[in-house]
Write an enzyme that holds these catalytic residues in place. Structure first.
Site, short mmCIF file in Angstrom:
data_model
loop_
_atom_site.label_atom_id
_atom_site.label_comp_id
_atom_site.label_asym_id
_atom_site.label_seq_id
_atom_site.Cartn_x
_atom_site.Cartn_y
_atom_site.Cartn_z
N HIS A 110 6.60 -1.84 -10.88
CA HIS A 110 5.61 -1.47 -11.13
C HIS A 110 5.31 -2.52 -12.55
CE1 HIS A 110 5.58 1.80 -8.42
NE2 HIS A 110 5.71 2.67 -9.33
N HIS A 183 -1.38 6.20 -9.35
CA HIS A 183 -0.31 6.06 -8.82
C HIS A 183 0.12 7.74 -9.30
CE1 HIS A 183 4.47 6.85 -8.55
NE2 HIS A 183 4.62 5.72 -8.81
N ASP A 254 -1.48 -1.33 11.00
CA ASP A 254 -1.45 -2.40 12.20
C ASP A 254 -3.19 -2.09 10.82
OD1 ASP A 254 0.31 -3.31 13.79
OD2 ASP A 254 -0.10 -0.84 15.32
N GLU A 313 0.64 6.14 -2.07
CA GLU A 313 0.85 4.82 -3.09
C GLU A 313 -0.26 3.16 -1.54
OE1 GLU A 313 3.13 3.82 -5.96
OE2 GLU A 313 4.44 6.28 -5.52
#
Length: 347
Positions: A110, A183, A254, A313
């Site tokens: 992070h 987060h 995708d 996230e």
């Protein structure tokens, strides 16, 4: 447009502010410029009762408590310069190796020891029909080991459709890895229980493999028909039992053109709340707080801990700088990193 500004605390001899964004539907979001951090999201339930559904604290001191610092769950923070783990805290770019801060075993996590979630951001209120604030900072060359100076902004907008819309922009003066995310940990039952009764759906059958250190390997596997295939929606607790563990799964979508698309949804029958996640990003970490300490509580006693909050996230490939051809991991000098994620609530 309703935006209230109040004092949240003091850090490095500077006042830290808290901004409250409200819409006309009873929803509000609180964000502090320490770490561009979401501290609270208040949303009605099916009975019209407004309750908080995000892990956080009511004062800045909460983010410096021993229980929180020792566990470091990154509640609500804006993560950068590169989110998730980078293997062995190093990567090579343009023929040069860069050594990063190793703050998660031998890996970089992070953004390093002082990532964007631990920085003080500048704030500007954005004029318009919907409450919106833009936070900015400058990440300097070789900060935490990353090359290039980067101008970074994150804009938070609360819409009339009960969406928390987060727009990220960053422009470097050198080629550099950039991956930004938020987060926030959610509990649609307002922390009256764990999140194991929530029904979760993730719109893909592909997942990135992580190694025993927690870093991505670059291998993408098809999980069709497996326990962690969530395309039809499954109760989180049922899958926990099947995998004998909590979620820390990197789902891959995708989305070659980086268009905004729905990637996940979570529902709670108990509260009647639901959350839909849409993003321009190619992957999402679903994390159910399996490492979150049970010692962490909000000042009012609101209980956090293992399986009491989930994260969605959205970001670039984790360990992307060390994975060949990982999409959009490197932002070129003078080019603009752009990303949008929308958290939409209904009840």
């Amino acid at each position: 447009m309703i935006i209230n500004k109040t004092l949240f605390g003091s850090f490095q001899n500077q006042n830290i502010d808290l901004y409250t964004l409200k819409n006309s539907n009873g929803m509000s979001v609180k964000i502090t410029n320490y770490g561009a951090t979401v501290t609270e999201i208040s949303v009605p339930n099916s009975k019209g009762e407004v309750e908080n559904v995000a892990c956080g604290f009511d004062t800045l001191n909460g983010y410096f408590s021993k229980e929180y610092v020792d566990n470091s769950p990154y509640f609500g923070g804006t993560i950068g310069r590169y989110c998730s783990q980078i293997k062995d805290a190093k990567f090579s770019l343009n023929g040069k190796e860069y050594q990063l801060s190793a703050n998660c075993g031998d890996n970089n996590l992070h953004g390093g020891t002082v990532g964007f979630d631990k920085r003080i951001w500048n704030v500007k209120t954005i004029e318009g029909n919907q409450p919106s604030i833009r936070m900015t900072l400058i990440s300097k060359d070789l900060e935490e080991g990353y090359p290039g100076n980067v101008q970074v902004s994150v804009q938070f907008t609360l819409t009339a459709n009960n969406e928390l819309k987060i727009d990220y922009n960053a422009t470097p003066d050198q080629d550099t890895p950039i991956a930004l995310t938020n987060h926030t940990y959610f509990n649609l039952n307002a922390f009256s229980s764990t999140i194991e009764d929530h029904i979760v759906r993730v719109n893909t059958s592909k997942r990135q493999v992580i190694d025993d250190t927690g870093a991505g390997t670059g291998e993408i596997v098809n999980i069709e028909g497996e326990a962690d295939d969530l395309r039809i929606g499954k109760k989180i607790g049922d899958v926990h039992t099947q995998i004998n563990d909590g979620f820390e799964h990197f789902y891959v979508f995708d989305n070659a053109n980086s268009e905004i698309q729905e990637v996940a949804s979570v529902k709670s029958k108990q509260s009647g709340r639901s959350l839909t996640v849409s993003s321009t990003e190619p992957c999402m970490l679903l994390y159910t707080g399996k490492y979150t300490s049970d010692d962490i509580k909000r000042e009012n006693g609101e209980q956090y801990g293992k399986f009491r909050g989930f994260c969605c996230e959205t970001h670039r490939y984790q360990n992307g700088p060390n994975i060949e051809d990982s999409p959009n991991t490197i932002t070129k000098a003078g080019e603009e990193f752009k990303s949008t994620t929308i958290f939409k609530f209904s009840w």
